[in-house]
Design a protein around this motif. Structure first.
Motif, PDB file in Angstrom:
ATOM      1  N   UNK A  61       0.833  -1.201   0.000  1.00  0.00           N
ATOM      2  CA  UNK A  61       0.000   0.000   0.000  1.00  0.00           C
ATOM      3  C   UNK A  61       0.872   1.257   0.000  1.00  0.00           C
ATOM      4  N   UNK A  62       1.922   1.272   0.805  1.00  0.00           N
ATOM      5  CA  UNK A  62       2.864   2.380   0.770  1.00  0.00           C
ATOM      6  C   UNK A  62       3.878   2.199  -0.337  1.00  0.00           C
ATOM      7  N   UNK A  63       4.142   3.273  -1.096  1.00  0.00           N
ATOM      8  CA  UNK A  63       5.134   3.265  -2.165  1.00  0.00           C
ATOM      9  C   UNK A  63       4.821   2.226  -3.246  1.00  0.00           C
ATOM     10  N   UNK A  64       3.558   2.017  -3.521  1.00  0.00           N
ATOM     11  CA  UNK A  64       3.211   1.035  -4.551  1.00  0.00           C
ATOM     12  C   UNK A  64       3.551   1.534  -5.949  1.00  0.00           C
ATOM     13  N   UNK A  65       3.636   2.852  -6.145  1.00  0.00           N
ATOM     14  CA  UNK A  65       4.073   3.364  -7.440  1.00  0.00           C
ATOM     15  C   UNK A  65       5.493   2.949  -7.752  1.00  0.00           C
ATOM     16  N   UNK A  66       6.473   3.343  -6.918  1.00  0.00           N
ATOM     17  CA  UNK A  66       7.852   2.908  -7.153  1.00  0.00           C
ATOM     18  C   UNK A  66       8.016   1.390  -7.157  1.00  0.00           C
ATOM     19  N   UNK A  67       7.213   0.675  -6.380  1.00  0.00           N
ATOM     20  CA  UNK A  67       7.358  -0.782  -6.315  1.00  0.00           C
ATOM     21  C   UNK A  67       7.148  -1.431  -7.675  1.00  0.00           C
ATOM     22  N   UNK A  71      10.372  -2.061 -10.902  1.00  0.00           N
ATOM     23  CA  UNK A  71      10.406  -3.438 -11.402  1.00  0.00           C
ATOM     24  C   UNK A  71      10.274  -3.460 -12.919  1.00  0.00           C
ATOM     25  N   UNK A  72       9.534  -2.492 -13.465  1.00  0.00           N
ATOM     26  CA  UNK A  72       9.334  -2.429 -14.913  1.00  0.00           C
ATOM     27  C   UNK A  72      10.474  -1.734 -15.639  1.00  0.00           C
ATOM     28  N   UNK A  73      11.501  -1.310 -14.909  1.00  0.00           N
ATOM     29  CA  UNK A  73      12.664  -0.702 -15.534  1.00  0.00           C
ATOM     30  C   UNK A  73      12.605   0.791 -15.708  1.00  0.00           C
ATOM     31  N   UNK A  74      11.684   1.456 -15.003  1.00  0.00           N
ATOM     32  CA  UNK A  74      11.563   2.914 -15.090  1.00  0.00           C
ATOM     33  C   UNK A  74      12.316   3.520 -13.905  1.00  0.00           C
ATOM     34  N   UNK A  75      13.622   3.670 -14.059  1.00  0.00           N
ATOM     35  CA  UNK A  75      14.489   4.023 -12.936  1.00  0.00           C
ATOM     36  C   UNK A  75      14.681   5.533 -12.812  1.00  0.00           C
ATOM     37  N   UNK A  76      14.644   6.002 -11.571  1.00  0.00           N
ATOM     38  CA  UNK A  76      15.062   7.358 -11.269  1.00  0.00           C
ATOM     39  C   UNK A  76      14.095   8.459 -11.637  1.00  0.00           C
ATOM     40  N   UNK A  77      12.877   8.123 -12.003  1.00  0.00           N
ATOM     41  CA  UNK A  77      11.897   9.147 -12.382  1.00  0.00           C
ATOM     42  C   UNK A  77      10.853   9.298 -11.281  1.00  0.00           C
ATOM     43  N   UNK A  78      10.119  10.410 -11.250  1.00  0.00           N
ATOM     44  CA  UNK A  78       9.018  10.528 -10.293  1.00  0.00           C
ATOM     45  C   UNK A  78       7.966   9.457 -10.570  1.00  0.00           C
ATOM     46  N   UNK A  79       7.570   8.756  -9.528  1.00  0.00           N
ATOM     47  CA  UNK A  79       6.553   7.715  -9.654  1.00  0.00           C
ATOM     48  C   UNK A  79       5.554   7.892  -8.523  1.00  0.00           C
ATOM     49  N   UNK A  80       4.288   8.075  -8.880  1.00  0.00           N
ATOM     50  CA  UNK A  80       3.258   8.427  -7.904  1.00  0.00           C
ATOM     51  C   UNK A  80       2.096   7.456  -7.997  1.00  0.00           C
ATOM     52  N   UNK A 104       6.101  19.748 -17.467  1.00  0.00           N
ATOM     53  CA  UNK A 104       6.962  19.046 -16.519  1.00  0.00           C
ATOM     54  C   UNK A 104       7.473  17.721 -17.072  1.00  0.00           C
ATOM     55  N   UNK A 105       6.827  17.211 -18.129  1.00  0.00           N
ATOM     56  CA  UNK A 105       7.270  15.966 -18.760  1.00  0.00           C
ATOM     57  C   UNK A 105       6.991  16.050 -20.252  1.00  0.00           C
ATOM     58  N   UNK A 106       7.857  15.459 -21.045  1.00  0.00           N
ATOM     59  CA  UNK A 106       7.588  15.313 -22.475  1.00  0.00           C
ATOM     60  C   UNK A 106       6.952  13.968 -22.784  1.00  0.00           C
ATOM     61  N   UNK A 107       7.292  12.961 -22.000  1.00  0.00           N
ATOM     62  CA  UNK A 107       6.657  11.645 -22.122  1.00  0.00           C
ATOM     63  C   UNK A 107       6.333  11.148 -20.716  1.00  0.00           C
ATOM     64  N   UNK A 108       5.080  10.821 -20.479  1.00  0.00           N
ATOM     65  CA  UNK A 108       4.650  10.318 -19.179  1.00  0.00           C
ATOM     66  C   UNK A 108       3.920   8.996 -19.369  1.00  0.00           C
ATOM     67  N   UNK A 109       4.112   8.119 -18.419  1.00  0.00           N
ATOM     68  CA  UNK A 109       3.409   6.837 -18.431  1.00  0.00           C
ATOM     69  C   UNK A 109       2.353   6.828 -17.346  1.00  0.00           C
ATOM     70  N   UNK A 110       1.147   6.393 -17.706  1.00  0.00           N
ATOM     71  CA  UNK A 110       0.082   6.191 -16.733  1.00  0.00           C
ATOM     72  C   UNK A 110      -0.377   4.751 -16.837  1.00  0.00           C
ATOM     73  N   UNK A 111      -0.604   4.129 -15.707  1.00  0.00           N
ATOM     74  CA  UNK A 111      -1.053   2.742 -15.741  1.00  0.00           C
ATOM     75  C   UNK A 111      -1.797   2.373 -14.493  1.00  0.00           C
ATOM     76  N   UNK A 112      -2.180   1.112 -14.435  1.00  0.00           N
ATOM     77  CA  UNK A 112      -2.875   0.607 -13.269  1.00  0.00           C
ATOM     78  C   UNK A 112      -2.730  -0.889 -13.178  1.00  0.00           C
ATOM     79  N   UNK A 113      -2.903  -1.407 -11.970  1.00  0.00           N
ATOM     80  CA  UNK A 113      -2.753  -2.844 -11.750  1.00  0.00           C
ATOM     81  C   UNK A 113      -3.586  -3.266 -10.557  1.00  0.00           C
ATOM     82  N   UNK A 114      -4.084  -4.499 -10.604  1.00  0.00           N
ATOM     83  CA  UNK A 114      -4.789  -5.068  -9.459  1.00  0.00           C
ATOM     84  C   UNK A 114      -4.723  -6.587  -9.549  1.00  0.00           C
ATOM     85  N   UNK A 115      -4.598  -7.240  -8.397  1.00  0.00           N
ATOM     86  CA  UNK A 115      -4.706  -8.693  -8.287  1.00  0.00           C
ATOM     87  C   UNK A 115      -5.854  -8.970  -7.333  1.00  0.00           C
TER      88      UNK A 115
END
Length: 390
Positions: A61-67, A71-80, A104-115
């Motif tokens: 629940x905490x830091x699930x964005x960076x988690x 893992x997907x290889x998106x290193x060192x960027x803001x992840x919220x 603030x960004x030229x390319x941004x990724x948005x996604x979602x996940x649930x199990x």
């Protein structure tokens, strides 16, 4: 303010996937989005990431964005992380669009996940219920299906629609989902199946309810300054609208419409400079079949109390004037809560690119996605437009 364009989108299949984790699912969705960019893109070119998830089961629940992004290889960027119940990744896409438009960004990724399929039925009901009002809905035993059943009962009392129209919606969406390899319940059903299924929460039966699913989806948004590096046929984010409403159904002025959907749609149409009649297709939030009927009216596809007439006319079927839920919708495609909104966008991109196969909407140029949180506590609407030879 800069224009924002979708240059790629992808998703995993939705369903029961016991061999996958929330990290592996998200990684697969990101890879699918990256691979869908016509002229190619590397993960290192992404400036920011926004992840929508409820965190069903208590996963990270905490830091699930960076988690998941690390893992997907998106290193060192803001992840919220964004949490807005079932509308989480729809709002994540909105946040990515804002990041791009603001500069603030030229390319941004948005996604979602649930199990959601690796727990007991009681645990699943609990995690669905947390999107309802806590003291007077969830803690008093009201289920997610029970809230929408109240909305259905109020709608039937006020208007001429009947449970038969809910069954017609289910048949339509299963017919579409049977053409979608990513669908959780990718099979057709008869009107008798949908009419005579066991009751879940009267007047809703089993075929009027979506499944709980595992899955992930991801969308890549680029600025007008960068889009030409990736494609000459981008999908323009023509309009975005979002709104919130009281979380508890009992707190609202009406049970027969969702104000947040109405307000979000009005804003999206205004920003896009269009009317509902201009749309070629729509993906709407049909967690229960009654939600699709309400969406027809909230989004301006028809007048108040006329949704059943739209169903009877066949206008919302593939080949109709305004196909709705060509993907199969939540009802057939599935509903991994945090991934649903981004998954709707992924379907819209396929439609606008002409890549939807047997469920392709003919001459699709302008589409809408509509993502709702809970029973209407939040809603977000995107209007997407195909551009050729930019």
């Amino acid at each position: 303010m800069r224009e924002a364009y979708i240059i790629g989108a992808g998703q995993t299949p939705f369903g029961a996937m016991p061999g996958e984790s929330y990290r592996s699912l998200f990684t697969d969705a990101v890879d699918a989005a990256l691979n869908s960019v016509p002229d190619g893109i590397d993960a290192g070119e992404i400036d920011e990431a926004v992840v929508g998830t409820l965190g069903v089961g208590g996963r990270q629940i905490g830091l699930s964005g960076p988690a998941v992004t690390e893992h997907a290889g998106l290193h060192g960027i803001p992840s919220t992380r964004v949490e807005n119940a079932c509308a989480a990744s729809g709002y994540a896409v909105r946040q990515a669009v804002q990041a791009v438009r603001s500069g603030m960004a030229d390319v941004a990724l948005a996604g979602g996940v649930e199990v959601m399929t690796d727990m007991s039925g009681d645990a699943a009901k609990y995690w669905l219920g947390v999107s309802g009002e806590t003291e007077w809905e969830r803690l008093t035993g009201t289920t997610f299906a029970g809230v929408y059943a109240q909305m259905a009962s109020a709608y039937f009392d006020r208007y001429d629609a009947t449970p038969e129209h809910l069954s017609q919606v289910a048949v339509k969406n299963h017919k579409n989902g049977a053409k979608n390899d990513d669908a959780h319940l990718g099979f057709e059903c008869s009107i008798e199946d949908a009419r005579d299924a066991p009751v879940v929460a009267d007047p809703l039966n089993l075929y009027h309810c979506c499944p709980t699913s595992d899955g992930a989806a991801a969308v890549l948004v680029a600025s007008e300054d960068a889009v030409g590096e990736y494609t000459d046929e981008p999908i323009r984010v023509a309009g975005v609208g979002a709104a919130s409403e009281r979380v508890g159904l009992f707190q609202r002025d009406t049970y027969t419409g969702i104000d947040a959907s109405m307000e979000a749609a009005a804003e999206a149409y205004d920003r896009a400079g269009i009317e509902p009649d201009d749309l070629d297709f729509a993906e709407v939030h049909d967690c229960f079949a009654i939600a699709e009927l309400l969406a027809y009216e909230d989004l301006g596809f028809c007048g108040r109390g006329e949704a059943h007439e739209l169903v009877d006319s066949g206008a919302t079927e593939l080949g109709g004037e305004l196909p709705v839920n060509a993907s199969g919708g939540l009802k057939s495609k599935g509903h991994p809560l945090g991934a649903t909104g981004a998954g709707q966008i992924a379907e819209a991109v396929k439609q606008l690119r002409g890549e939807a196969g047997d469920r392709q909407v003919e001459d699709a140029e302008l589409g809408l996605t509509h993502n709702v949180g809970g029973s209407g506590g939040a809603a977000v609407v995107h209007v997407l437009e195909r551009e050729v030879g930019r």
